[in-house]
Motif scaffolding. Structure first.
Motif, mmCIF file in Angstrom:
data_model
loop_
_atom_site.group_PDB
_atom_site.id
_atom_site.type_symbol
_atom_site.label_atom_id
_atom_site.label_comp_id
_atom_site.label_asym_id
_atom_site.label_seq_id
_atom_site.Cartn_x
_atom_site.Cartn_y
_atom_site.Cartn_z
ATOM 1 N N THR A 70 -14.469 3.625 -0.925
ATOM 2 C CA THR A 70 -14.598 2.221 -0.754
ATOM 3 C C THR A 70 -13.734 1.336 -1.947
ATOM 4 O O THR A 70 -13.083 0.269 -1.640
ATOM 5 N N ARG A 71 -13.909 1.875 -3.059
ATOM 6 C CA ARG A 71 -13.239 1.162 -4.205
ATOM 7 C C ARG A 71 -11.694 1.337 -4.096
ATOM 8 O O ARG A 71 -11.013 0.415 -4.378
ATOM 9 N N LEU A 72 -10.970 2.608 -3.820
ATOM 10 C CA LEU A 72 -9.861 2.724 -3.460
ATOM 11 C C LEU A 72 -9.206 2.003 -2.435
ATOM 12 O O LEU A 72 -8.146 1.501 -2.647
ATOM 13 N N LEU A 73 -9.804 2.031 -1.468
ATOM 14 C CA LEU A 73 -9.515 1.204 -0.338
ATOM 15 C C LEU A 73 -9.417 -0.344 -0.537
ATOM 16 O O LEU A 73 -8.542 -0.938 -0.078
ATOM 17 N N SER A 74 -10.482 -0.752 -1.278
ATOM 18 C CA SER A 74 -10.422 -2.274 -1.438
ATOM 19 C C SER A 74 -9.437 -2.480 -2.353
ATOM 20 O O SER A 74 -8.800 -3.584 -2.400
ATOM 21 N N ILE A 132 0.820 -1.346 -0.052
ATOM 22 C CA ILE A 132 0.016 -0.060 -0.209
ATOM 23 C C ILE A 132 0.977 1.269 -0.040
ATOM 24 O O ILE A 132 0.487 2.315 -0.636
ATOM 25 N N THR A 133 1.953 1.069 0.682
ATOM 26 C CA THR A 133 2.753 2.461 0.787
ATOM 27 C C THR A 133 3.498 2.615 -0.876
ATOM 28 O O THR A 133 3.595 3.738 -1.113
ATOM 29 N N ARG A 134 3.690 1.757 -1.208
ATOM 30 C CA ARG A 134 4.337 1.680 -2.709
ATOM 31 C C ARG A 134 3.272 2.190 -3.945
ATOM 32 O O ARG A 134 3.337 2.994 -4.700
ATOM 33 N N LEU A 135 1.989 1.820 -3.612
ATOM 34 C CA LEU A 135 0.881 1.911 -4.642
ATOM 35 C C LEU A 135 0.001 3.156 -4.350
ATOM 36 O O LEU A 135 -0.612 3.443 -5.452
ATOM 37 N N TRP A 136 -0.174 3.451 -3.171
ATOM 38 C CA TRP A 136 -1.240 4.452 -2.859
ATOM 39 C C TRP A 136 -1.234 5.782 -3.663
ATOM 40 O O TRP A 136 -2.038 6.278 -3.957
ATOM 41 N N VAL A 163 -5.975 -2.722 -0.414
ATOM 42 C CA VAL A 163 -5.891 -3.890 0.620
ATOM 43 C C VAL A 163 -5.931 -5.033 -0.338
ATOM 44 O O VAL A 163 -5.002 -6.095 0.066
ATOM 45 N N GLU A 164 -6.597 -5.421 -1.391
ATOM 46 C CA GLU A 164 -6.357 -6.537 -2.203
ATOM 47 C C GLU A 164 -4.936 -6.705 -2.522
ATOM 48 O O GLU A 164 -4.281 -7.923 -2.524
ATOM 49 N N HIS A 165 -4.237 -5.634 -3.292
ATOM 50 C CA HIS A 165 -2.913 -5.881 -3.478
ATOM 51 C C HIS A 165 -2.076 -6.086 -2.315
ATOM 52 O O HIS A 165 -0.931 -6.935 -2.404
ATOM 53 N N GLU A 166 -2.159 -5.526 -1.198
ATOM 54 C CA GLU A 166 -1.660 -5.625 0.005
ATOM 55 C C GLU A 166 -1.514 -7.406 0.543
ATOM 56 O O GLU A 166 -0.553 -7.762 0.685
ATOM 57 N N LEU A 167 -2.846 -7.795 0.341
ATOM 58 C CA LEU A 167 -2.884 -9.188 0.785
ATOM 59 C C LEU A 167 -2.189 -10.048 -0.068
ATOM 60 O O LEU A 167 -1.730 -11.137 0.126
ATOM 61 N N ALA A 168 -2.318 -9.785 -1.586
ATOM 62 C CA ALA A 168 -1.458 -10.502 -2.688
ATOM 63 C C ALA A 168 -0.054 -10.535 -2.294
ATOM 64 O O ALA A 168 0.285 -11.621 -2.658
#
Length: 274
Positions: free
Chosen positions: A42-46, A23-27, A49-54
């Motif tokens: 909500t779309r931005l946060l989702s 998230i730090t790299r992509l936000w 978070v999806e990229h962080e989890l992956a």
């Protein structure tokens, strides 16, 4: 209403404190795109978070693969099942899901002559289980016995066996090469007894059970070890000619019967040093 201004540098520091590297790299990129395209929050946060989890899953799998000591390249994808017809590819792929048998602490036993593909099949299953989210440890039987024996000498055997409990599957390769000694192979029995109906073991062996008296110190221990291993086990018998020998023979045949393409033949005939 005045909207508070967010300090990008401070936000990155806070995300770093929370250990959210993806998230730090992509936000910044995602936030700019969200502003341009009018994404809801909500779309931005989702998306972040999806990229962080992956990424977290990818890093966990890499870490588990490194700690597994599995031989690199020995996967199910590169295993030639046609060379070992009694080993069912669908069956092994089903075992690679792991959930049913690993949760029960069931075992797998692979028997066959040297070079039959036992170690490759075992390693391939191990790699697939790591991809499925499980933890695996691969070791040669003689190295495992030596490690446990050193732990016993330092009064750390229980601790060493307990550390192996963090692995869902322990792959013990080439158990037949271990030779009995009361001070050594009894630690192998203690490991089997500890994992019985608790954690799974995969064992490869060149010798049938009838010859395992050469592994354990006495017949009673041999029977007890076999009893625990087979109680909840799937047994594969790879009764084939050496996989390695057949592969070498096939490569030699291709080499001996290789015909140069026309262009190569023409280049050779034009060589002024011929």
């Amino acid at each position: 209403m005045n909207v508070p201004v967010t300090d990008p540098a401070r936000l990155s520091l806070m995300l770093g404190e929370l250990r959210l590297p993806m998230i730090t790299r992509l936000w910044p990129e995602f936030a700019e795109r969200a502003d341009k395209e009018g994404w809801p929050a909500t779309r931005l946060l989702s998306a972040l978070v999806e990229h962080e989890l992956a990424d977290r899953s990818r890093r966990r799998i890499e870490r588990h693969r490194t700690e597994s000591h599995l031989p690199l390249g020995k996967t199910l994808e590169c295993f030639d099942f046609s060379m070992v017809p009694m080993l069912s590819k669908p069956h092994l792929q089903a075992l690679a899901a792991g959930d049913a048998w690993l949760e029960k602490g069931a075992n797998l036993l692979l028997f066959g002559p040297p070079g039959a593909g036992k170690s490759h099949a075992a390693a391939g299953l191990g790699h697939a289980l790591i991809d499925a989210g499980y933890r695996v440890f691969f070791t040669r039987a003689d190295e495992l016995v030596q490690r446990l024996q050193l732990a016993r000498q330092s009064l750390q055997l229980t601790s060493a066996i307990n550390k192996l409990d963090r692995f869902d599957l322990l792959i013990v390769d080439d158990i037949s090469y271990v030779r009995k000694d009361q001070a050594e192979t009894s630690v192998l029995f203690e490991l089997i007894a500890q994992r019985y109906e608790h954690r799974s073991i995969l064992i490869t062996a060149n010798q049938p059970f009838s010859e395992w008296n050469s592994v354990f110190p006495d017949p009673a221990m041999t029977i007890a070890a076999i009893d625990r291993l087979v109680h909840h086990a799937t047994v594969f018998e790879l009764n084939v000619e050496s996989y390695r020998r057949r592969t070498a023979q096939a490569n030699a045949f291709e080499r001996d019967n290789y015909v140069s393409p026309p262009d190569a033949q023409r280049q050779l005939s034009d060589n002024p040093f011929d």
